[in-house]
Design a protein around this motif. Structure first.
Motif, PDB file in Angstrom:
ATOM      1  N   PRO A  38     -13.756  39.081  -8.440  1.00 17.97           N
ATOM      2  CA  PRO A  38     -14.285  37.722  -8.292  1.00 17.97           C
ATOM      3  C   PRO A  38     -14.631  37.065  -9.626  1.00 17.97           C
ATOM      4  O   PRO A  38     -14.677  35.837  -9.712  1.00 17.97           O
ATOM      5  CB  PRO A  38     -15.548  37.921  -7.443  1.00 17.97           C
ATOM      6  CG  PRO A  38     -15.425  39.275  -6.822  1.00 17.97           C
ATOM      7  CD  PRO A  38     -14.542  40.085  -7.721  1.00 17.97           C
ATOM      8  N   LYS A  39     -14.828  37.868 -10.680  1.00 18.76           N
ATOM      9  CA  LYS A  39     -15.150  37.252 -11.970  1.00 18.76           C
ATOM     10  C   LYS A  39     -13.951  36.471 -12.546  1.00 18.76           C
ATOM     11  O   LYS A  39     -14.095  35.710 -13.495  1.00 18.76           O
ATOM     12  CB  LYS A  39     -15.651  38.293 -12.966  1.00 18.76           C
ATOM     13  CG  LYS A  39     -14.645  39.315 -13.427  1.00 18.76           C
ATOM     14  CD  LYS A  39     -15.286  40.176 -14.515  1.00 18.76           C
ATOM     15  CE  LYS A  39     -14.407  41.131 -15.231  1.00 18.76           C
ATOM     16  NZ  LYS A  39     -13.348  41.839 -14.653  1.00 18.76           N
ATOM     17  N   LEU A  40     -12.788  36.669 -11.928  1.00 20.00           N
ATOM     18  CA  LEU A  40     -11.612  35.882 -12.345  1.00 20.00           C
ATOM     19  C   LEU A  40     -11.599  34.484 -11.733  1.00 20.00           C
ATOM     20  O   LEU A  40     -10.678  33.709 -11.983  1.00 20.00           O
ATOM     21  CB  LEU A  40     -10.318  36.609 -11.957  1.00 20.00           C
ATOM     22  CG  LEU A  40      -9.926  37.819 -12.803  1.00 20.00           C
ATOM     23  CD1 LEU A  40      -8.692  38.498 -12.222  1.00 20.00           C
ATOM     24  CD2 LEU A  40      -9.671  37.408 -14.256  1.00 20.00           C
ATOM     25  N   ALA A  41     -12.625  34.156 -10.932  1.00 15.65           N
ATOM     26  CA  ALA A  41     -12.624  32.843 -10.259  1.00 15.65           C
ATOM     27  C   ALA A  41     -12.557  31.696 -11.282  1.00 15.65           C
ATOM     28  O   ALA A  41     -11.819  30.730 -11.095  1.00 15.65           O
ATOM     29  CB  ALA A  41     -13.849  32.698  -9.354  1.00 15.65           C
ATOM     30  N   GLY A  42     -13.329  31.808 -12.357  1.00 14.96           N
ATOM     31  CA  GLY A  42     -13.319  30.747 -13.388  1.00 14.96           C
ATOM     32  C   GLY A  42     -11.937  30.578 -14.006  1.00 14.96           C
ATOM     33  O   GLY A  42     -11.358  29.477 -13.965  1.00 14.96           O
ATOM     34  N   PRO A  43     -11.371  31.666 -14.578  1.00 15.42           N
ATOM     35  CA  PRO A  43     -10.012  31.551 -15.119  1.00 15.42           C
ATOM     36  C   PRO A  43      -8.987  31.109 -14.074  1.00 15.42           C
ATOM     37  O   PRO A  43      -8.060  30.357 -14.397  1.00 15.42           O
ATOM     38  CB  PRO A  43      -9.711  32.981 -15.591  1.00 15.42           C
ATOM     39  CG  PRO A  43     -11.041  33.587 -15.863  1.00 15.42           C
ATOM     40  CD  PRO A  43     -11.997  32.956 -14.902  1.00 15.42           C
ATOM     41  N   ALA A  44      -9.162  31.545 -12.823  1.00 16.34           N
ATOM     42  CA  ALA A  44      -8.197  31.155 -11.777  1.00 16.34           C
ATOM     43  C   ALA A  44      -8.218  29.642 -11.559  1.00 16.34           C
ATOM     44  O   ALA A  44      -7.167  29.024 -11.355  1.00 16.34           O
ATOM     45  CB  ALA A  44      -8.514  31.886 -10.469  1.00 16.34           C
ATOM     46  N   ILE A  45      -9.399  29.043 -11.621  1.00 14.74           N
ATOM     47  CA  ILE A  45      -9.481  27.583 -11.436  1.00 14.74           C
ATOM     48  C   ILE A  45      -8.749  26.864 -12.571  1.00 14.74           C
ATOM     49  O   ILE A  45      -8.042  25.878 -12.350  1.00 14.74           O
ATOM     50  CB  ILE A  45     -10.965  27.125 -11.358  1.00 14.74           C
ATOM     51  CG1 ILE A  45     -11.638  27.694 -10.110  1.00 14.74           C
ATOM     52  CG2 ILE A  45     -11.073  25.602 -11.392  1.00 14.74           C
ATOM     53  CD1 ILE A  45     -10.937  27.374  -8.801  1.00 14.74           C
ATOM     54  N   GLU A  46      -8.895  27.382 -13.798  1.00 11.69           N
ATOM     55  CA  GLU A  46      -8.166  26.761 -14.924  1.00 11.69           C
ATOM     56  C   GLU A  46      -6.661  26.851 -14.670  1.00 11.69           C
ATOM     57  O   GLU A  46      -5.915  25.893 -14.907  1.00 11.69           O
ATOM     58  CB  GLU A  46      -8.506  27.462 -16.245  1.00 11.69           C
ATOM     59  CG  GLU A  46      -9.977  27.469 -16.602  1.00 11.69           C
ATOM     60  CD  GLU A  46     -10.597  26.082 -16.602  1.00 11.69           C
ATOM     61  OE1 GLU A  46     -10.002  25.156 -17.172  1.00 11.69           O
ATOM     62  OE2 GLU A  46     -11.689  25.926 -16.004  1.00 11.69           O
ATOM     63  N   GLU A  47      -6.224  28.007 -14.167  1.00 11.75           N
ATOM     64  CA  GLU A  47      -4.793  28.209 -13.922  1.00 11.75           C
ATOM     65  C   GLU A  47      -4.298  27.288 -12.798  1.00 11.75           C
ATOM     66  O   GLU A  47      -3.204  26.730 -12.878  1.00 11.75           O
ATOM     67  CB  GLU A  47      -4.526  29.680 -13.595  1.00 11.75           C
ATOM     68  CG  GLU A  47      -3.096  30.018 -13.186  1.00 11.75           C
ATOM     69  CD  GLU A  47      -2.067  29.859 -14.309  1.00 11.75           C
ATOM     70  OE1 GLU A  47      -2.357  29.209 -15.321  1.00 11.75           O
ATOM     71  OE2 GLU A  47      -0.945  30.384 -14.146  1.00 11.75           O
ATOM     72  N   ILE A  48      -5.119  27.116 -11.774  1.00 11.64           N
ATOM     73  CA  ILE A  48      -4.722  26.229 -10.669  1.00 11.64           C
ATOM     74  C   ILE A  48      -4.655  24.775 -11.171  1.00 11.64           C
ATOM     75  O   ILE A  48      -3.752  24.029 -10.813  1.00 11.64           O
ATOM     76  CB  ILE A  48      -5.692  26.377  -9.479  1.00 11.64           C
ATOM     77  CG1 ILE A  48      -5.545  27.771  -8.858  1.00 11.64           C
ATOM     78  CG2 ILE A  48      -5.441  25.299  -8.428  1.00 11.64           C
ATOM     79  CD1 ILE A  48      -6.709  28.186  -7.974  1.00 11.64           C
ATOM     80  N   LEU A  49      -5.602  24.397 -12.022  1.00 12.12           N
ATOM     81  CA  LEU A  49      -5.571  23.046 -12.604  1.00 12.12           C
ATOM     82  C   LEU A  49      -4.284  22.828 -13.397  1.00 12.12           C
ATOM     83  O   LEU A  49      -3.736  21.734 -13.448  1.00 12.12           O
ATOM     84  CB  LEU A  49      -6.777  22.837 -13.523  1.00 12.12           C
ATOM     85  CG  LEU A  49      -8.084  22.475 -12.817  1.00 12.12           C
ATOM     86  CD1 LEU A  49      -9.284  22.821 -13.705  1.00 12.12           C
ATOM     87  CD2 LEU A  49      -8.117  20.998 -12.450  1.00 12.12           C
ATOM     88  N   ARG A  50      -3.814  23.884 -14.045  1.00  9.63           N
ATOM     89  CA  ARG A  50      -2.564  23.785 -14.804  1.00  9.63           C
ATOM     90  C   ARG A  50      -1.349  23.813 -13.876  1.00  9.63           C
ATOM     91  O   ARG A  50      -0.445  22.983 -13.986  1.00  9.63           O
ATOM     92  CB  ARG A  50      -2.460  24.971 -15.789  1.00  9.63           C
ATOM     93  CG  ARG A  50      -1.195  24.937 -16.658  1.00  9.63           C
ATOM     94  CD  ARG A  50      -0.906  26.280 -17.280  1.00  9.63           C
ATOM     95  NE  ARG A  50      -0.469  27.264 -16.290  1.00  9.63           N
ATOM     96  CZ  ARG A  50       0.767  27.337 -15.786  1.00  9.63           C
ATOM     97  NH1 ARG A  50       1.697  26.480 -16.169  1.00  9.63           N
ATOM     98  NH2 ARG A  50       1.082  28.255 -14.887  1.00  9.63           N
ATOM     99  N   TYR A  51      -1.368  24.746 -12.925  1.00  7.24           N
ATOM    100  CA  TYR A  51      -0.194  25.043 -12.103  1.00  7.24           C
ATOM    101  C   TYR A  51       0.111  23.928 -11.102  1.00  7.24           C
ATOM    102  O   TYR A  51       1.264  23.597 -10.862  1.00  7.24           O
ATOM    103  CB  TYR A  51      -0.447  26.368 -11.380  1.00  7.24           C
ATOM    104  CG  TYR A  51       0.671  26.821 -10.478  1.00  7.24           C
ATOM    105  CD1 TYR A  51       1.795  27.450 -11.017  1.00  7.24           C
ATOM    106  CD2 TYR A  51       0.609  26.635  -9.106  1.00  7.24           C
ATOM    107  CE1 TYR A  51       2.821  27.868 -10.192  1.00  7.24           C
ATOM    108  CE2 TYR A  51       1.630  27.054  -8.279  1.00  7.24           C
ATOM    109  CZ  TYR A  51       2.736  27.672  -8.829  1.00  7.24           C
ATOM    110  OH  TYR A  51       3.750  28.085  -8.008  1.00  7.24           O
TER     111      TYR A  51
END
Ligand code: HEM
Length: 178
Positions: A38-51
């Motif tokens: 779950p600590k990847l939630a922050g980086p995942a949001i950045e990736e979704i914003l990009r993707y």
């Protein structure tokens, strides 16, 4: 100001969560990785914003005659900046068409995306949007381990060229993994 905050902050945040859940459902390995870390939630949001960014483009007016790349702009010219396209630039991102929830881990390691634009008009609500989306997606994955798409029909998108977001995303929220 209140109307601006509502308009700028609501549709965009809804679409970030919807586009993000869809991207994860399309990439089950990334969904499982995020569920177990779950600590990847922050980086995942950045990736979704990009993707699959909720705001596909913005506009600017040239204040002076200027040249960007091989394009010349005169003072007063309108410029459309395709942020959704720039965020898939092969010269900036490795495998830009691949969703990778670790791409921005730890945050700040990789090139920035343009999901919140850049410069003087950089999104005022970016910290709130990040918090909302990461909380929503992390909580959803925790509470519904059996989360899956509930339709075989093609999904439809809002009839907008600036906002990218689904009209609906039917999912099953089964509490137990299948
Ligand atoms: C995922 C959610 C969001 C996305 C993708 C997003 C995206 C953007 C983008 C791309 C811009 C820049 C437009 C430009 O450069 O011309 C912007 C500006 C802005 N955003 Fe957001 N936004 C989000 C959430 C929010 C929220 C939650 C708020 C407020 C509560 C907000 C308030 C604003 C405001 C007021 C501006 C204008 C800033 C200015 O012109 O100086 N946004 N947003």
């Amino acid at each position: 100001i209140c109307v601006l905050l509502l308009v700028a902050g609501m549709e965009t945040s809804i679409n970030l969560v919807g586009n993000g859940i869809l991207a994860l459902l399309d990439h089950p390995d990334q969904l499982e990785l995020l569920r177990h870390q779950p600590k990847l939630a922050g980086p995942a949001i950045e990736e979704i914003l990009r993707y699959d960014t909720p705001t596909q483009f913005t506009m600017r007016v040239a204040l002076t005659d200027t040249t960007i790349g091989d394009r010349h702009f005169h003072r007063g010219d309108g410029v459309i900046v395709l942020m959704g396209s720039a965020d898939r630039d092969t010269e900036v991102f490795t495998e830009p068409d691949r969703l990778d929830v670790t791409r921005y881990a730890p945050i700040g390691r990789s090139p920035r995306h343009l999901g919140f634009s850049l410069g003087a008009h950089y999104c005022l609500g970016a910290p709130l949007a990040r918090l909302e989306a990461s909380t929503a997606i992390r909580t959803l994955l925790q509470r519904a381990p059996g989360l899956r798409l509930a339709t075989n029909e093609p999904l439809s998108y809002q009839p907008s060229i600036i906002h990218r977001g689904l009209t609906s995303l039917p999912v099953e929220l089964t509490p137990d993994a299948a």
